[in-house]
Scaffold this motif. Structure first.
Motif, PDB file in Angstrom:
ATOM      1  N   ARG A 137      42.772  48.948  26.280  1.00 37.67           N
ATOM      2  CA  ARG A 137      42.445  47.025  26.984  1.00 37.67           C
ATOM      3  C   ARG A 137      43.634  47.342  28.019  1.00 37.67           C
ATOM      4  N   HIS A 138      43.293  47.360  29.833  1.00 33.72           N
ATOM      5  CA  HIS A 138      43.386  47.029  30.264  1.00 33.72           C
ATOM      6  C   HIS A 138      44.000  48.914  31.429  1.00 33.72           C
ATOM      7  N   GLY A 139      43.800  49.884  30.290  1.00 30.78           N
ATOM      8  CA  GLY A 139      43.776  50.537  30.971  1.00 30.78           C
ATOM      9  C   GLY A 139      42.785  50.946  32.410  1.00 30.78           C
ATOM     10  N   ASP A 140      42.975  52.289  33.071  1.00 29.17           N
ATOM     11  CA  ASP A 140      42.671  53.380  34.244  1.00 29.17           C
ATOM     12  C   ASP A 140      40.890  53.307  33.706  1.00 29.17           C
ATOM     13  N   LEU A 141      40.024  52.792  34.381  1.00 32.73           N
ATOM     14  CA  LEU A 141      38.624  53.108  34.500  1.00 32.73           C
ATOM     15  C   LEU A 141      38.815  55.034  34.616  1.00 32.73           C
ATOM     16  N   GLU A 146      40.826  45.953  38.831  1.00 37.03           N
ATOM     17  CA  GLU A 146      40.784  44.648  39.490  1.00 37.03           C
ATOM     18  C   GLU A 146      40.340  43.621  38.995  1.00 37.03           C
ATOM     19  N   HIS A 147      38.847  43.691  39.139  1.00 33.64           N
ATOM     20  CA  HIS A 147      37.375  42.878  39.053  1.00 33.64           C
ATOM     21  C   HIS A 147      37.863  42.037  37.536  1.00 33.64           C
ATOM     22  N   LEU A 148      38.475  43.465  37.363  1.00 36.28           N
ATOM     23  CA  LEU A 148      37.342  43.732  35.210  1.00 36.28           C
ATOM     24  C   LEU A 148      39.014  42.050  35.302  1.00 36.28           C
ATOM     25  N   HIS A 149      40.028  42.777  35.609  1.00 39.23           N
ATOM     26  CA  HIS A 149      41.306  42.208  35.037  1.00 39.23           C
ATOM     27  C   HIS A 149      41.830  41.052  35.455  1.00 39.23           C
ATOM     28  N   LYS A 150      40.902  40.718  36.830  1.00 40.53           N
ATOM     29  CA  LYS A 150      40.347  39.129  37.161  1.00 40.53           C
ATOM     30  C   LYS A 150      39.694  38.423  35.777  1.00 40.53           C
ATOM     31  N   LEU A 151      38.589  39.192  35.591  1.00 39.98           N
ATOM     32  CA  LEU A 151      37.753  38.148  34.643  1.00 39.98           C
ATOM     33  C   LEU A 151      38.206  38.289  33.201  1.00 39.98           C
ATOM     34  N   ARG A 152      39.458  38.473  33.507  1.00 38.12           N
ATOM     35  CA  ARG A 152      39.590  39.065  31.883  1.00 38.12           C
ATOM     36  C   ARG A 152      40.828  37.949  31.561  1.00 38.12           C
ATOM     37  N   MET A 153      41.272  37.489  32.971  1.00 35.92           N
ATOM     38  CA  MET A 153      42.318  36.571  32.571  1.00 35.92           C
ATOM     39  C   MET A 153      41.599  34.689  32.301  1.00 35.92           C
ATOM     40  N   PRO A 154      42.391  34.373  31.519  1.00 36.94           N
ATOM     41  CA  PRO A 154      42.448  32.620  31.173  1.00 36.94           C
ATOM     42  C   PRO A 154      42.165  31.854  32.134  1.00 36.94           C
ATOM     43  N   GLU A 157      31.805  50.387  43.923  1.00 39.44           N
ATOM     44  CA  GLU A 157      32.859  50.426  44.192  1.00 39.44           C
ATOM     45  C   GLU A 157      33.256  51.114  43.385  1.00 39.44           C
ATOM     46  N   ASP A 158      34.843  51.754  43.922  1.00 37.65           N
ATOM     47  CA  ASP A 158      35.548  52.339  43.377  1.00 37.65           C
ATOM     48  C   ASP A 158      36.376  52.081  42.000  1.00 37.65           C
ATOM     49  N   ALA A 159      36.907  52.981  40.761  1.00 36.12           N
ATOM     50  CA  ALA A 159      37.469  53.175  39.145  1.00 36.12           C
ATOM     51  C   ALA A 159      38.552  51.693  39.854  1.00 36.12           C
ATOM     52  N   ARG A 160      39.690  51.933  40.922  1.00 38.83           N
ATOM     53  CA  ARG A 160      40.251  50.744  41.175  1.00 38.83           C
ATOM     54  C   ARG A 160      39.497  50.153  41.449  1.00 38.83           C
ATOM     55  N   THR A 161      38.256  49.488  41.828  1.00 40.61           N
ATOM     56  CA  THR A 161      38.534  48.058  42.779  1.00 40.61           C
ATOM     57  C   THR A 161      37.603  47.028  41.175  1.00 40.61           C
ATOM     58  N   VAL A 207      28.215  54.085  34.433  1.00 40.04           N
ATOM     59  CA  VAL A 207      29.677  53.664  33.807  1.00 40.04           C
ATOM     60  C   VAL A 207      30.873  54.612  33.533  1.00 40.04           C
ATOM     61  N   PHE A 208      31.447  53.104  33.259  1.00 38.89           N
ATOM     62  CA  PHE A 208      32.882  53.993  33.365  1.00 38.89           C
ATOM     63  C   PHE A 208      33.112  53.727  32.378  1.00 38.89           C
TER      64      PHE A 208
END
Length: 138
Positions: free
Chosen positions: A25-29, A129-137, A122-126, A19-20
């Motif tokens: 929003r868009h902050g570090d995990l 990145e995935h989370l950011h892509k998921l949130r893109m319209p 996967e690490d927190a940084r990766t 769990v992270f």
């Protein structure tokens, strides 16, 4: 502190969970290591013995389903305690189905996104990145 966007990202498969948290929003995990220690998996040999008597698929499948259902219960308990405002699940498709089906209303209503992939290594940084892509319209 504004917790409006306090998000938990649960990364799981049939035998382990991490769990992270994202405090803004868009902050570090940040991984919650205490949560991982408490819910990171069980001795599957015990689960296999239990599952062998339940008649639910192979012992491995039954143990994985039991683990995921227990994980959903722990997520539900955290949701009731208002530990997070939003929830993101990242898990392989089969595990995702079990998790989603097992979530109770409180946690299910906080579900923001799902990602049907195994991201447990996967690490927190990766993951960010995935989370950011998921949130893109779309």
């Amino acid at each position: 502190m504004d917790t409006q966007d306090h998000t938990w990202i649960v990364v799981a498969d049939g035998g382990k969970a991490r769990v992270f948290e994202e405090r803004e929003r868009h902050g570090d995990l940040k991984e919650l290591p205490a949560w991982r220690e408490a819910h990171g998996g069980e001795d599957l040999s015990h689960a296999h013995r239990h599952a062998a008597h339940s008649g639910a698929g192979t012992p491995k499948q039954a143990a994985e389903a039991e683990f995921l259902q227990d994980l959903a219960k722990a997520i539900d308990a955290a949701a009731r305690k208002k530990a997070f405002d939003k929830l993101v699940l990242m898990a392989p498709p089969k595990a995702m189905g079990v998790l989603r089906d097992a979530l109770k209303t409180e946690a299910a209503t906080k579900l923001e996104l799902t990602d049907p992939h195994d991201r447990t290594h996967e690490d927190a940084r990766t993951l960010k990145e995935h989370l950011h892509k998921l949130r893109m319209p779309a």
